[in-house]
Design a protein around this motif. Structure first.
Motif, mmCIF file in Angstrom:
data_model
loop_
_atom_site.group_PDB
_atom_site.id
_atom_site.type_symbol
_atom_site.label_atom_id
_atom_site.label_comp_id
_atom_site.label_asym_id
_atom_site.label_seq_id
_atom_site.Cartn_x
_atom_site.Cartn_y
_atom_site.Cartn_z
ATOM 1 N N ALA A 125 85.574 43.111 125.561
ATOM 2 C CA ALA A 125 86.409 43.795 126.541
ATOM 3 C C ALA A 125 86.777 42.893 127.724
ATOM 4 N N SER A 126 85.975 41.856 127.991
ATOM 5 C CA SER A 126 86.262 40.989 129.118
ATOM 6 C C SER A 126 87.564 40.224 128.919
ATOM 7 N N PHE A 127 87.948 40.015 127.668
ATOM 8 C CA PHE A 127 89.204 39.313 127.411
ATOM 9 C C PHE A 127 90.412 40.157 127.839
ATOM 10 N N SER A 165 88.608 29.709 125.537
ATOM 11 C CA SER A 165 87.220 29.527 125.126
ATOM 12 C C SER A 165 87.013 30.243 123.800
ATOM 13 N N GLY A 166 85.800 30.153 123.308
ATOM 14 C CA GLY A 166 85.500 30.860 122.072
ATOM 15 C C GLY A 166 85.442 32.363 122.305
ATOM 16 N N VAL A 187 92.555 28.177 119.230
ATOM 17 C CA VAL A 187 91.780 27.962 120.439
ATOM 18 C C VAL A 187 91.968 26.526 120.893
ATOM 19 N N ALA A 188 92.794 26.348 121.931
ATOM 20 C CA ALA A 188 93.017 24.993 122.439
ATOM 21 C C ALA A 188 91.813 24.599 123.276
ATOM 22 N N ARG A 189 91.166 23.539 122.884
ATOM 23 C CA ARG A 189 89.928 23.163 123.561
ATOM 24 C C ARG A 189 90.184 22.332 124.810
ATOM 25 N N GLN A 192 98.885 33.140 123.960
ATOM 26 C CA GLN A 192 97.519 33.177 124.476
ATOM 27 C C GLN A 192 97.154 34.595 124.917
ATOM 28 N N ILE A 193 98.095 35.243 125.586
ATOM 29 C CA ILE A 193 97.860 36.615 126.047
ATOM 30 C C ILE A 193 97.631 37.532 124.845
ATOM 31 N N TYR A 194 98.468 37.324 123.832
ATOM 32 C CA TYR A 194 98.341 38.130 122.615
ATOM 33 C C TYR A 194 96.965 37.917 121.991
ATOM 34 N N THR A 195 96.552 36.647 121.945
ATOM 35 C CA THR A 195 95.254 36.336 121.348
ATOM 36 C C THR A 195 94.131 37.029 122.102
ATOM 37 N N TRP A 196 94.189 36.941 123.429
ATOM 38 C CA TRP A 196 93.132 37.572 124.227
ATOM 39 C C TRP A 196 93.123 39.078 124.040
#
Lengths: 440, 266
Positions: free
Chosen positions: A405-407, A203-204, A373-375, A395-399
């Motif tokens: 903080a929720s990411f 998500s964004g 961000v893959a939609r 993806q984990i790295y991006t988050w």
């Protein structure tokens, strides 16, 4: 040495008394055993710590807080709402009124402040309206809506968000938590399994609650497909040639040294190579699993070649002699006899190589699979290879890099998913190994 | 099962030369392993190579079906003729040669496959059987020749590696004869076997002499005396003496031969 010393009569000693030398040897043996046990215990301890912390931090990603409300939209309300200019706003008001009536019915004395509910649930009018326009038959019927609460409400239940931390927050206010408590007491807010995390897309940056890893799992899958299809045949063919057919001379020595060195090259180097060759020179699409797969193939090949050669080498030469002795050609000897015996080793090496590639992030940084961000899911099989996507570790790295903080929960949850895949691959490797293993 | 033997035990039949080696030199890198060996190996005869360890007898044996080709640093010079044709000629495909000159190794080395597939592999790759029934016939015939049929006929699908050492070695001999070779090379075939299995294999070698030219490398002089009609004594890469077995063991010409067979060198 003189003859005299060699023919000295041996000292008499009882085997029931342990002499000093033996004592010393036994002591050093038990010391060594103790070191070994200590090392293993230390390793296990850290493994347990790692595992517990991953599970503890990652589990919240798999649950989400939902607001479950039974809501009935009458025909009259439906027509009224549809006639207004701000249609979604009208639906939202009706829905909030519905929540209020539920609270009243349960004798809970709390005012459902529309603004607070909007902070809790986001703008929900659109979802409600979309539901009724898709299911016109449901107008007038009671329906239970399960709406995801904001990730801060998740955080409140996980203990990450408190009234103190919410001071001056524009997303959720401390006073809103009283409403949350009341809704929780009323059984309107509850925890549910977050399927969206496993199946959904990223998500964004301002919507951690809606982020899912599903699409990047698909990205990783297509990448692994490319790696498997390219690196297994190329790696095995190269190893068989080098091990069984190639003359041993300076050139093959050079190739061998280079392969060993390639296995130790940092993966980011392969990433920049992929950027230069595949994207800038060959103009393959950016962020595509195809390019990611090609880069990871380059990275995996040395691993596969080294392990395949090792397992070919471990096949006893007597099998080759036996095959050549009955008049098999070299190729027949290799393919009929040597390769089947080397198979378990080759498969294990390949799967370990794939698992390594599956967890690799650095090369993906450079070819644009990180931060993307893959939609949604790719469109069809070919799309899976060429459409921009991410991969699990990316993806984990991006988050992990995002501010909200929720990411952080999502990153840990993503690690759990990644570990599940790695574990599965390792189990497959063990099963294949058992199945193909033959004694000779 | 077989006709009565044509020869008695010590009879050296007046048969044609099968393999003729002239001036053979073998080098492993810089080591001169075989020095100028001339030998004529007769058809339908058991020829034994004896000599102390490292004397080159196995190396020479492996030259006869070009198994040394698999060793990179090994070079062979001189002529080795099989039925008058040079086996080191450029036109020779070693694969074709090895179908004609079979080999049994020191350590039993059955394929990790079923007993049936062990035997059937050679005939299959050489196209000796047109169909499954043909192949069954070949497998049975070979196992009978290997004197192991009675022991394994009920478990042809069992793994060949599950047999005992002696059975494995007879299986390997059966595998070697399945491709219908003309010459059978045996590199110390009994060194890993107990006396009973050894006796069985020796009996088998004597049977095989009817159809094949057998060359056997052995460390046991008793074995050479028992099974062979011709004996060659190798020492330090030289062929010291080559004659009828009876002559070598009773009246050797060279003092080194005498020393070896009486146990003074080696």
């Amino acid at each position: 040495m003189t003859d005299a010393s060699m023919h000295e009569t041996p000292r008499k000693s009882s085997i029931h008394t342990i002499d000093a030398r033996t004592k010393q040897r036994n002591a050093s043996e038990s010391r060594f055993k103790a070191y070994g046990i200590a090392a293993i215990a230390l390793g296990l301890f850290f493994l347990v710590v790692l595992f517990v912390s991953i599970v503890r931090s990652g589990l919240p990603a798999f649950t989400k807080t939902v607001v479950e409300v039974e809501f009935t939209l009458t025909q009259e309300q439906f027509e009224q709402a549809e006639s207004q200019l701000m249609k979604t706003g009208a639906y939202q008001d009706l829905f909030i009124a519905g929540i209020q009536s539920q609270l009243d019915a349960r004798n809970i004395d709390v005012q459902a402040d529309p603004a607070a509910l909007e902070r809790l649930l986001g703008k929900i009018g659109g979802d409600i309206r979309a539901f009724y326009s898709e299911n016109p038959g449901m107008v007038g019927e009671p329906h239970v809506f399960g709406l995801s609460a904001s990730s801060r409400v998740d955080g409140y239940f996980n203990g990450r968000v408190t009234r103190e931390t919410l001071v001056d927050s524009r997303f959720l206010q401390a006073s809103d938590l009283d409403l949350v408590d009341a809704l929780f007491e009323a059984g309107i807010i509850k925890s549910a399994f977050n399927w969206g995390f496993i199946t959904g897309a990223d998500s964004g940056v301002d919507n951690p609650g809606g982020a899912g890893i599903g699409v990047s799992v698909v990205g990783s899958f297509f990448m692994m497909l490319v790696v498997l299809v390219l690196s297994l045949p190329i790696g095995v063919a190269a190893s068989i040639y080098l091990e069984e057919f190639a003359p041993k001379n300076r050139w093959t020595d050079l190739i061998e040294v280079n392969i060993s060195n390639l296995a130790a090259v940092p993966s980011i180097v392969f990433g920049i190579l992929g950027l230069a060759v595949f994207i800038q020179f060959m103009h393959l699409p950016q962020s595509a699993p195809l390019v990611g797969g090609l880069v990871l193939t380059l990275m995996t090949l040395p691993t596969i070649i080294i392990s395949t050669r090792a397992s070919l080498k471990s096949v006893p030469p007597s099998i080759r002699d036996a095959a050549l002795g009955v008049g098999a050609s070299k190729m027949q000897a290799v393919f009929h006899h040597v390769l089947p015996l080397a198979m378990p080793g080759i498969l294990t090496g390949t799967i370990i190589g794939l698992a390594q590639a599956l967890g690799e992030t650095a090369p993906l940084l450079l070819i644009g699979m990180v931060g993307f961000v893959a939609r949604g899911y790719p469109d069809g099989f070919v799309g899976g290879f060429v459409e921009p996507n991410s991969a699990m570790p990316a993806q984990i790295y991006t988050w992990a890099a995002r501010a909200d903080a929720s990411f952080y929960d999502k990153a840990w949850g993503g690690i759990i998913v990644l570990l599940v895949f790695l574990l599965t691959m390792n189990i497959i490797a063990i099963i294949l190994r058992r199945r193909f293993e033959r004694r000779w | 099962m077989y006709d009565a033997p044509h020869y008695t035990e010590r009879d050296v039949a007046q048969t044609d030369t099968k393999i003729s080696a002239k001036g053979v030199q073998v080098y492993y890198g810089d080591t001169h392993a075989i020095k100028d060996v001339d030998v004529e190996i007769a058809d339908k005869t058991v020829t034994a190579f004896i000599g102390p360890s490292g004397c080159g007898k196995s190396t020479f044996l492996r030259c006869l079906n070009r198994m040394n080709d698999t060793i990179d640093i090994c070079r062979v010079q001189g002529d080795i003729l099989l039925d008058g044709e040079d086996i080191y000629d450029r036109r020779v495909d070693p694969v074709q040669l090895r179908a004609k000159v079979g080999m049994v190794f020191q350590k039993p080395n059955p394929f990790p496959k079923s007993i049936y597939d062990n035997i059937a592999y050679g005939p299959r790759i050489h196209g000796l059987a047109k169909n499954k029934a043909d192949l069954d016939v070949i497998v049975e015939k070979s196992l009978r020749r290997g004197a192991i049929w009675d022991e394994v006929k009920d478990r042809l699908q069992a793994p060949g590696t599950g047999l005992s050492g002696g059975q494995q070695q007879r299986l390997c001999i059966a595998r070697a004869v399945a491709t219908e070779p003309e010459v059978l090379l045996m590199d110390e075939p009994c060194s890993a076997l107990d006396p009973i299995a050894t006796a069985q294999v020796e009996e088998l070698i004597d049977e095989l002499r009817r159809d094949y030219s057998v060359v056997i490398v052995t460390h046991s002089m008793q074995q050479a005396a028992r099974v062979s009609q011709k004996t060659a004594f190798f020492h330090l890469g030289n062929l010291v003496e080559y004659d009828d077995t009876s002559k070598i063991f009773t009246n050797p010409e060279d003092p080194r031969t005498e020393s070896y067979i009486t146990g003074r060198i080696g």
